[in-house]
Write an enzyme that holds these catalytic residues in place. Structure first.
Site, PDB file in Angstrom:
ATOM      1  N   PHE A  71       0.822  -1.210   0.000  1.00 11.65           N
ATOM      2  CA  PHE A  71       0.000   0.000   0.000  1.00 11.65           C
ATOM      3  C   PHE A  71       0.862   1.268   0.000  1.00 11.65           C
ATOM      4  O   PHE A  71       1.920   1.309   0.626  1.00 11.65           O
ATOM      5  CB  PHE A  71      -0.897   0.042   1.235  1.00 11.65           C
ATOM      6  CG  PHE A  71      -2.074  -0.877   1.164  1.00 11.65           C
ATOM      7  CD1 PHE A  71      -3.076  -0.665   0.222  1.00 11.65           C
ATOM      8  CD2 PHE A  71      -2.204  -1.949   2.035  1.00 11.65           C
ATOM      9  CE1 PHE A  71      -4.185  -1.501   0.145  1.00 11.65           C
ATOM     10  CE2 PHE A  71      -3.307  -2.788   1.969  1.00 11.65           C
ATOM     11  CZ  PHE A  71      -4.293  -2.572   1.019  1.00 11.65           C
ATOM     12  N   GLY A 100       6.695  -5.679   3.258  1.00 12.46           N
ATOM     13  CA  GLY A 100       6.369  -5.081   1.972  1.00 12.46           C
ATOM     14  C   GLY A 100       4.874  -5.025   1.710  1.00 12.46           C
ATOM     15  O   GLY A 100       4.436  -4.821   0.583  1.00 12.46           O
ATOM     16  N   LYS A 101       4.065  -5.217   2.760  1.00 11.23           N
ATOM     17  CA  LYS A 101       2.610  -5.130   2.581  1.00 11.23           C
ATOM     18  C   LYS A 101       2.184  -3.664   2.608  1.00 11.23           C
ATOM     19  O   LYS A 101       1.142  -3.298   2.086  1.00 11.23           O
ATOM     20  CB  LYS A 101       1.890  -5.929   3.665  1.00 11.23           C
ATOM     21  CG  LYS A 101       2.073  -7.440   3.515  1.00 11.23           C
ATOM     22  CD  LYS A 101       1.630  -8.177   4.783  1.00 11.23           C
ATOM     23  CE  LYS A 101       1.756  -9.682   4.647  1.00 11.23           C
ATOM     24  NZ  LYS A 101       1.597 -10.367   5.954  1.00 11.23           N
ATOM     25  N   VAL A 102       2.983  -2.855   3.251  1.00 12.00           N
ATOM     26  CA  VAL A 102       2.831  -1.404   3.220  1.00 12.00           C
ATOM     27  C   VAL A 102       4.189  -0.880   2.771  1.00 12.00           C
ATOM     28  O   VAL A 102       5.223  -1.360   3.255  1.00 12.00           O
ATOM     29  CB  VAL A 102       2.451  -0.851   4.622  1.00 12.00           C
ATOM     30  CG1 VAL A 102       2.554   0.659   4.665  1.00 12.00           C
ATOM     31  CG2 VAL A 102       1.036  -1.298   5.010  1.00 12.00           C
TER      32      VAL A 102
END
Lengths: 343, 343, 343, 343
Positions: free
Chosen positions: B285, B313-315
């Site tokens: 994101f 690495g999800k945000v």
């Protein structure tokens, strides 16, 4: 609503018990129950640690202490009773449990043959496949996440997972799926996990369950790194299917075949909810132990207590049940260690 | 790691800004930033309530206060920026949100056209279908659950749900499925929910989303009362299928088609995890706001912060992101009220 | 034990009310109560936000939602009733509240003349004296603490307090004490704080209370930076004394002089406990609102609910009382904004 | 900011250690550390329970697990090191700890001679005096509080305290104070508690501390049932005084006389804060272990971590320190059991 603990009894029985306490006091100087308003209650006792004290002895003392220690003691008694009375045990846990050392406890419980069904979230499959081969690492809650990200380390609380773990997972999953797909095109999650379990080498709860035919239900199976491989596999093989509907019927049917059922439920989320909704048509659990760290005041199912479950009929009104409000990472080993049948 | 808030700048720029503050102070007597170690920081200000104060004015003042009030203020700024910069917003919530008044806020956000995808847990479908027709009731956290159970009332925190609500859900679902099944035999959850949404009358987030083609992803769709109807329907019609695999590809593909994505994520569980894992291939994101009441010290994804998400690495590492640690039932309306685009 | 909400009534009255609802439904189409097992209950309603919505309108809608939003609504009603029925209000809060913007709300409440006594912890004195002169700063929960320490910044969650603030506090305290000591040698904490309040310039809750003779009780007055100055002053002037015993008698006597008392209690610790123990000889509060973020399952007084207080007689059995489980930094302004008498 | 755990070392040393691991691996097949980005880290290991497993073995395994179990392991290592390096240990706890079985652990630690100072809240005095004579009872969190109140039972979580306990406390306190008052008129809290300790018969932490001259600091001594007796005694004997100022100087002086200090701090409130503020002039603790169940995101001192304390200089920047986020009722016995010096 409980009337001060578990020691309710009719008047006649109370007098009988009261007398026996008086007698036991005179003869053995042990008078550990206490009489309040015609209901007798156990005393809170000071914990006395010893140099080579066994875990089961500590657990027993915790049960005579207060707060969550006392609830732990009640939970141990309930688990002993569910085993004694042959209730079919449904074990539910979230993926962080399997990322931590609790996986060892879970594997041991499965191998004991006392667990009849497992319900978990998709992440558990990831952690189990990876950790059968490659270890996770001890880290720190306070690490600098942006820096970790750059170094290819994923943080799960104070557990660190290097990126290569997920590369291994991808390879393993792809190879396993290619082979499994040769046999059949459509699988329920529990069928698929049985096949996967037979392909895992090393320590694994999926493998342990597969070996003795304990079904692992995973209603949200796509939601994880393994699930992503399933989705990618579908892009390659359009006739590959995961049948989540039949597995719901399977777990309901399984629950209904037992005279008594029991739930040991660690954490919340879909694993917890699925375990209890599957026991609804069975008129609810006869025994239930929850270990849960979130607050029931948010109204989520994840944080709901065994008491709340009684209003729904998910836990029977007269079930022996308790919620331990705390961190399973510490509480669960203490809960299991005194149960010889699980070791 | 943040360097005291968001006000980092190069030395030259700092001197420039510093000068402008001195000037603004002399001319306008407003010197609300404060200089510490060559980084300037905003002051904590006392809240001043007024008789007919607007919610957006209160929200602004909360942003200049401390603790979660301050985080709320940061979250409002982030949401305003994600809208201004045309990031595609993924909205995620758990089922208790839709059981409560928050459903009204969610419906309003969907109708604004600013939400591109919804991810939720199966229970949300139950609550939405029922509440479109029949109300839930205000109860009490302290009610006697065994007694409630006998009177046919299910407790969800301090919300009471009489049994007849679920009878209605069964009827509605069965009728809807029989009709939908005539068209097609296999559905992804998002396809099915679009069909369902078009059959709901009354206030409904599923209907609101269906009307403007916003997909509702529900990876654990079986895990609820509606999901149980799906499973029972499968027993009657063996060729009826829910294709959870394709929907995972759908949400990943949807995320990848946008230049920037943003997550507004209420609560935890499968809804939260699915939202963020689906933005992984998109490199995470660009903006993320979590509202969450459970403790990050348990290591579960449900309680993980936007910071932890950066290690995965999800945000994105440089994403504008914040976690508000608290109860969405109160915080979410405050978060949305100042965003005119959502009203 | 509450019988589903607050709407209990005798059978005759119920029939009367029921009829009036039927009538109101036909004439006004507003049928917001719901009938369950001869007890009627209010519906959960969806929140509808509007562009310039007033805080009090939002608060009203939150009251018809679920979970802590609903409890907030109940708390507002209770506070309105305590004011309407002239109960003497005891306001209690912890020091972090005064470090944040909540101090503005507290000052406004004191100035309204509706607060009869304040109970707080020693840190509140520190924050109030400093912030009357020098601002605290907006920081971040994730800051690097070792680095902050080196730069002379103390972190209180996401509020930063530079070291010079405490130097100012030392100077102020020393000067004030030297002057106060000329008048008298022994002070109760409430006497001393009244003297201190008269010496503070700028915004201050201690000053606001001193100006209208509202006593501030601070039973643990030594435990803070101001308290440390008191201890150091004692080393210089051995006859200087803080009389904590008489202040306990003072607060008990004050509580006993009112027909009805009410507690608004934010957070836990010594401030909370002292407020309720002081109302024990008065047979407990007639009204009580707690705002509390810690879990009642630890058995500490800090996290105990208004229900638990009834077993102790600290809150009357039939008192109107509620615990809002959440973060006062956001909840308290929402709780006070709809109460016109406090603004 | 920690660099992934505690294993930081210069490059040369790292190579040395690395080599030794390679060697140990070849010779002993034990290669339990893992190398990430030139920092090596320990593996997460599955817990293996055994039938008569000792508590210290379980604690060791928990330390190699994740989440709070891992933090528990770190805390045990820190406590072992503080003892080995002769740091003066300040033990702090709240009153609910002494109401529960933890009191036994505390007494054992005091008797070991390894505790140099105790800081607690006033309620601990109540619980200790009463429980030396009369037991508290095992109850239930879900009991009906209004009903309990009518039956004269006070609820403290799931511990029940019948009213007669407080009658005993009154009598004991009054008698003790009359005698103590004959000797002297003014006492610091620690002086008074030493006198009280010498009058207690039965198991008691106050008595155990008095017997070996360990001071018990209680800065908020009035705030409890014993404190109320002090206040009433003051009404009868106006020259009776509690000198809280001198005791603050006493604890600061005591802390400054040691080369190294260590804090073991259970729970929050005035006990926690007083312990750490008293070590501020000493430049902060060299070792610190907190056990705490409330959330650091509220900004209260009660919930602040050992990391936050470093910004204040209450814990030294390079101190060995850890916060265990959880329930002391279970965690504390596990923390102490492996420390032979405390048994």
């Amino acid at each position: 609503m409980q009337e001060y603990g578990h020691c309710k009894a009719g008047r006649g029985i109370r007098i009988l018990i009261f007398s026996s306490f008086i007698i036991s006091y005179y003869f053995f100087h042990c008078f550990e129950f206490y009489w309040v308003g015609l209901v007798f209650m156990k005393e809170i006792k000071d914990i006395k640690l010893g140099k080579n004290m066994a875990v089961k002895e500590l657990a027993k003392q915790l049960g005579d202490s207060g707060f969550q220690a006392q609830n732990l003691g009640k939970a141990i008694d309930i688990i002993k009773e569910m085993i004694r009375n042959d209730a079919a045990i449904f074990l539910s846990f979230t993926s962080n449990m399997t990322a931590s050392g609790l996986r060892g406890v879970i594997i041991s419980m499965i191998k004991s043959g006392k667990i009849k069904a497992i319900v978990t979230s998709s992440g558990s499959i990831d952690e189990d496949i990876i950790r059968a081969k490659l270890p996770y690492l001890q880290g720190s809650f306070e690490a600098d996440d942006a820096k970790l990200g750059k170094e290819g380390i994923n943080r799960m609380g104070n557990i660190f997972v290097p990126n290569d773990r997920y590369q291994y997972l991808e390879e393993f999953s792809l190879n396993a799926l290619e082979e499994i797909y040769k046999e059949k095109k459509s699988f329920t999650p529990s069928e698929l996990l049985e096949k996967i379990g037979k392909k895992i080498e090393g320590q694994s709860f999926i493998k342990a369950a597969a070996e003795i035919n304990v079904p692992i239900y995973c209603p949200g199976i796509t939601d994880g790194a393994f699930g992503m491989q399933l989705a990618f596999f579908k892009k390659k093989h359009n006739d590959f299917e995961i049948d989540v509907l039949s597995d719901f019927n399977n777990i309901i049917n399984q629950a209904m075949q037992y005279e008594k059922t029991a739930g040991i439920i660690l954490g919340g989320g879909i694993a917890k909810h699925h375990t209890i909704i599957s026991n609804l048509m069975n008129n609810g659990f006869d025994y239930a132990v929850y270990v849960n760290s979130s607050s029931p005041y948010r109204g989520s199912l994840s944080s709901a207590t065994t008491e709340e479950a009684k209003s729904w009929g998910k836990v029977k009104e007269d079930a022996k049940s308790i919620t331990i409000h705390g961190d399973a990472s510490i509480i669960f080993p203490l809960l299991v260690a005194p149960i010889e049948e699980f070791l």
